[in-house]
Design an enzyme around this catalytic site. Structure first.
Site, PDB file in Angstrom:
ATOM      1  N   MET A  61       4.829  -2.284   4.285  1.00 34.45           N
ATOM      2  CA  MET A  61       3.497  -1.748   3.973  1.00 34.45           C
ATOM      3  C   MET A  61       2.944  -2.432   2.735  1.00 34.45           C
ATOM      4  SD  MET A  61       1.020   0.261   4.636  1.00 34.45           S
ATOM      5  CE  MET A  61      -0.441   0.291   3.610  1.00 34.45           C
ATOM      6  N   GLU A  62       1.639  -2.769   2.826  1.00 40.47           N
ATOM      7  CA  GLU A  62       1.027  -3.644   1.831  1.00 40.47           C
ATOM      8  C   GLU A  62       0.424  -2.956   0.622  1.00 40.47           C
ATOM      9  OE1 GLU A  62      -0.152  -3.081   4.983  1.00 40.47           O
ATOM     10  OE2 GLU A  62      -2.336  -2.984   5.015  1.00 40.47           O
ATOM     11  N   ASN A  63       0.841  -1.731   0.257  1.00 38.19           N
ATOM     12  CA  ASN A  63       0.264  -1.058  -0.920  1.00 38.19           C
ATOM     13  C   ASN A  63       0.007  -2.081  -2.019  1.00 38.19           C
ATOM     14  OD1 ASN A  63       1.200   1.461   0.379  1.00 38.19           O
ATOM     15  ND2 ASN A  63       3.200   0.685  -0.232  1.00 38.19           N
ATOM     16  N   GLY A  76       7.642  -1.780   9.705  1.00 40.11           N
ATOM     17  CA  GLY A  76       8.384  -2.907   9.131  1.00 40.11           C
ATOM     18  C   GLY A  76       8.191  -3.022   7.631  1.00 40.11           C
ATOM     19  N   GLU A  96       2.702  -9.181   4.281  1.00 38.45           N
ATOM     20  CA  GLU A  96       2.289  -8.164   3.295  1.00 38.45           C
ATOM     21  C   GLU A  96       1.501  -8.788   2.151  1.00 38.45           C
ATOM     22  OE1 GLU A  96       2.423  -5.306   4.427  1.00 38.45           O
ATOM     23  OE2 GLU A  96       3.806  -5.855   6.037  1.00 38.45           O
TER      24      GLU A  96
HETATM   25 ZN   LIG Z   1       0.010  -5.473   8.308  1.00 36.71          ZN
END
Ligand SMILES: [Zn+2]
Length: 937
Positions: A310-312, A308, A345
């Site tokens: 991505m928390e980069n 869904g 995120e």
């Molecule tokens: Zn997550």
């Protein structure tokens, strides 16, 4: 020979250093060049630590190749002449080591590189040992193809309005794919700082975690962007993107520049995300009491994306449907979804990025928290979305999975990349969120918030385990304690926190929570109330396995939870509390009561069974005056009743009796939930072709809920919850062929088609229903597919896809599956959801399963084992089955691909699902048939 001796020596050192990384056998694997590879574990040795990465990446979007060069500063913990790190599909062209000797650096020393692909590792061997406490610089040049899938540094494409295809390159590293973009120490506890440079041509721009500080102009229309040095972080959070995207930006009150990047023609769909991101980022800074540490936060909608979002750190990436909001085609539930994904995120920027789990076995510390923070943050920033209503659904989902024997503890062993990928499941996310919710209610909001602030501050830029969280929650202290640099620890605090349970008794949070994180499953609390005495006992709740089944008793052994029970009674709405630590217990009330209801507002993670005439009393009360219970309690009662039917504890007619009051239900969420069970049973009958029951059940639903269905307007008016009720009810009504619904939908569809796809006449909340009804004719289906090709809204494309998958024509469904498999018109990222949608359609269930079997190896080429997509395909394509023959077929297939799937949990879940369905039908069909006939008007 010398080399090998050296190696054995190091293994010895490591053994003394760290027992759990001990060596089980002393044989070494063989590297690609035929020499022994000096390390035989999946996890890296701990004797070399990365400190800083200098990374230069140059992707060529025409040749689809990228060149990289990395210089890693390392420190040496134990003398060694071997460095082992991760690398996957990278062709190393040169490698060398430099030693920092005072201020001058010694000349580069060429080194020998060994590769061991099964472990995705490379090893550097040096002639001389590297000395403890000295600084070394490891320089590696390499070349690789841009990845074809969704991991590593991968290519993505999109189409412009005039049909041109454009390319971009983006990264997705979590959990183990940073090694596909640069050689690195690819484990979450090896945190380091990164200085990234990206080369690109003039038409593209580059993004990375940190802001750009300068751009150099090179020859041949090439530019080199230099990004600021990052904070200390794990490899899986590194990110970079080269694209021609455009952005909208604004600055938060604390000065963070927030930008949303999308393909240029979708820029008008980026505004809602920008507003939400600003609000939520400001909220988190306040809630966590810690400023967001980077100067910017970019949110990027990537056209090809497997999960869904991505928390980069500083560069969060999203599927287009998770970030873009198009007022014309996005429904109320799309809006809620976008807001929650952003909430998720951005929560990770603290939970996960600032404080990271030490190893993937505790991924719930990232994901359970981020899922839970979705609710806290969206509730605070967008109260009108009434997000807390949906926490119930999150816990229902977790319980559904957790009541099967194939479930797993929240903290589970995960060593190889496949096992690690499979950890990203409903147990880590949803169960994680639900037990945190239970804990927050147990500790009070104030203690919970202070505890997590303590946890975040204490472990900033470092890693943590379960126990660190429990310690922080037990020892909350004031802001001054932190700013003075000390971490307070007081036992009296624990007792203070416990006031709501026991005034004097102490409890141990770790002891309580370990029963929720270290053992799988969910407790069933059996309540027997007699005047003022309540007898309670606990068991492990199992769906599909009944107490008289031979395996039931053995599945109970060793299971015990510490359950923070809550209850209300006929005499008091004040919440009673009791911490159940044993298998059975008794609660003495102060006076006699007529009834008792446990798990107030479903704040606890357990199922309750009311023995004796307990359920009869509740059913009667609901029918007399359902507002006696809060709407969450009503949802909880309905849920528990149907769960108990699946566990063989309650007969179906009692659960159905309980739903009869629903025609007076005023809460949208409860109404939808109750209807969901009836619709689910209806669909099971339809799929099994039990036509008499299907027909009578359809009539029952339409009779019983006629008033509320007829009340729905074909508009986008009302609160979010009204709008979601409308979408769901009209979809159900049309699916049940309710003539007024089908007629109106057809009318809207014809108008829409005649106008060439002009959306002004179709409200977004009913768009999917209108498309679904329209897809039932050949012309309608074809028109929808054409529209799919040119639509510039991924929200609309999602609705079209569901509609195409709902048609009854097998040939068309096959065509749809093939289109998704080809990946040109329908993107590969949507293949698993297309397969799932087709399999939920009675006309498509066997077709979808046959398709999966036939294309199994092709599917594995597209998605890695353990990935969310493969699991959706395995579980989704089989979840509808309910016959012994289907069960045998599915088992036979998994047996034939045993080698590939043996380490996955998904096939077990699939099999258990079917067994559960078979049992449900066997036990309940007669009761169901009889009940419906008796209750039809
Ligand atoms: Zn997550």
């Amino acid at each position: 020979m010398l080399l090998l001796l050296h190696i054995l020596n190091f293994v010895g050192i490591n053994y003394a250093l760290n027992g759990e990384r001990s060596i089980e056998n002393t044989s070494f694997p063989i590297a690609t060049n035929g020499q022994p590879f000096p390390w035989n574990k999946l996890r890296l040795p701990g004797w070399i630590l990365p400190v800083h990465y200098d990374l230069l990446i140059h992707p060529n979007l025409t040749s689809l190749i990228f060149m990289g060069s990395v210089k890693i500063e390392v420190t040496v913990v134990h003398e060694t002449s071997t460095i082992v790190l991760h690398s996957k599909h990278l062709e190393i062209t040169s490698a060398a080591i430099e030693e920092e000797n005072g201020k001058t650096q010694a000349a580069l020393k060429q080194t020998k590189v060994l590769e061991y692909p099964p472990h995705e590792q490379i090893a550097f061997l040096y002639a001389e040992p590297l000395l403890v406490d000295k600084k070394y610089f490891l320089s590696i040049n390499y070349i690789a193809n841009l990845s074809d899938g969704f991991y590593g540094f991968y290519k993505s494409t999109y189409k412009t309005k005039d049909g041109q295809t454009r390319l971009l390159a983006s990264t997705h590293f979590e959990p183990t794919s940073a090694r596909m973009a640069f050689p690195c120490f690819d484990e979450p506890s090896f945190k380091a700082n990164y200085t990234i440079k990206i080369r690109r041509d003039g038409q593209h721009s580059a993004l990375s975690n940190m802001p750009k500080v300068k751009t150099l102009k090179l020859d041949n229309n090439l530019f080199e962007d230099h990004f600021a040095e990052s904070v200390k972080m794990s490899t899986y959070l590194v990110a970079f993107i080269v694209s021609d995207f455009q952005s909208v930006s604004r600055t938060t009150s604390s000065g963070i520049k927030v930008s949303v990047y999308v393909t240029p023609e979708k820029l008008n769909q980026a505004h809602y995300a920008l507003e939400a991101a600003i609000k939520i980022l400001e909220f988190y800074e306040q809630y966590f009491g810690i400023y967001y540490p980077l100067p910017k936060q970019d949110l990027v909608a990537v056209p090809d994306f497997q999960s869904g979002a991505m928390e980069n750190w500083g560069l969060t990436t999203y599927r287009e449907t998770s970030l873009l909001y198009d007022p014309e085609t996005s429904s109320a539930s799309d809006k809620l979804w976008v807001t929650m994904v952003i909430g998720h995120e951005l929560a990770h920027q603290w939970f996960g990025n600032l404080v990271t789990m030490e190893w993937w076995n505790d991924i719930w510390l990232n994901e359970g928290f981020a899922r839970y923070m979705e609710f806290i943050s969206v509730d605070a920033t967008y109260p009108e979305l009434q997000v807390n209503d949906y926490l119930l659904g999150t816990c229902f989902a977790a319980m559904g999975r957790d009541s099967m024997n194939s479930s797993r503890p929240i903290s589970s062993k995960a060593e190889n990349p496949t096992q690690i990928k499979e950890m990203f499941d409903t147990v880590s996310y949803d169960k994680g969120a639900c037990i945190l919710h239970m804990l927050r209610n147990f500790l009070t909001e104030e203690v919970f918030q202070n505890g997590i602030i303590h946890y975040l501050k204490k472990h900033s830029y470092s890693n943590a385990k379960n126990n660190d969280l429990w310690t922080s929650l037990a020892n909350t202290c004031s802001e001054e304690d932190f700013t003075s640099g000390k971490f307070c620890y007081s036992k009296s605090q624990v007792a203070k926190n416990a006031h709501i349970y026991y005034v004097d008794e102490r409890f141990d949070i770790a002891e309580i929570m370990n029963t929720w994180t270290l053992q799988k499953g969910i407790p069933l609390i059996i309540v027997e109330q007699n005047q003022k005495r309540i007898k309670i006992r606990q068991e492990r709740f199992l769906k599909g396995i009944f107490p008289h089944d031979p395996q039931w008793a053995s599945m109970q052994i060793g299971f015990l939870w510490h359950v923070p029970l809550t209850y209300i009674t006929s005499h008091s709405k004040t919440i009673g509390r009791h911490l159940l630590k044993n298998h059975s217990d008794t609660i003495e009330l102060e006076e006699d009561v007529n009834w008792v209801k446990f798990n107030v507002d479903m704040n606890g993670y357990y199922i309750v069974h009311y023995e004796g005439n307990g359920w009869d009393t509740i059913i009667k009360l609901l029918n007399q005056n359902h507002t006696l219970f809060s709407y969450k309690d009503r949802a909880n009662l309905i849920h528990n009743a149907f769960q108990l039917v699946s566990a063989g504890r309650l007969s179906l007619d009692r659960a159905l009796d309980l739903t009869q009051y629903l025609q007076h239900e005023s809460s949208n969420i409860v109404l939808l939930q109750g209807l969901g069970y009836l619709a689910g049973i209806y669909r099971m009958m339809e799929r099994r072709n039990i036509s008499d029951v299907t027909e009578s059940l359809k009539r029952y639903i339409l009779q019983h809920f006629k008033l509320v269905i007829d009340r729905q307007t074909w508009s986008d008016e009302g609160s979010i919850s009204d709008r979601m009720l409308r979408s769901a009810l009209l979809e159900l009504a049309c699916d049940l062929q309710y003539p007024p619904c089908v007629q109106k939908a057809n009318e809207l569809f014809s108008k829409w088609m005649e106008s060439g796809g002009n959306l002004t006449n179709v409200p977004s909340d009913v768009l999917e229903t209108v498309y679904s009804v329209g897809s039932k004719t050949a012309d309608g289906w074809n028109f929808l597919l054409e529209r799919y090709k040119v639509s510039m809204s991924s929200a609309e494309q999602g609705k079209i896809c569901s509609a195409l998958a709902s048609c009854k024509d097998g040939a068309k469904l096959t065509r749809l599956l093939e289109l998704a498999m080809e990946g040109h018109i329908i993107k590969t990222q949507d293949l698993s959801s297309v397969i799932y949608s087709v399999s939920t359609n009675p006309a498509g269930q066997h077709l979808a399963w046959k398709f999966v079997k036939k294309n199994w190896s092709k599917l594995l080429e597209k998605f890695p084992l353990g990935s969310f997509s493969i699991r959706t395909i395995i579980i989704g394509a089989t979840a509808q089955f309910s016959s012994k023959q289907e069960l045998e077929e599915v088992k036979l297939f998994f047996e034939s691909v045993k080698e590939e799937v043996s380490q996955l949990r998904a096939p077990q879940i699939a099999v258990e699902n079917i067994e559960k369905n078979i049992k449900w039908l066997e036990r309940n069909l007669v009761t169901l048939t009889k009940w419906i006939l008796e209750n039809l008007k």
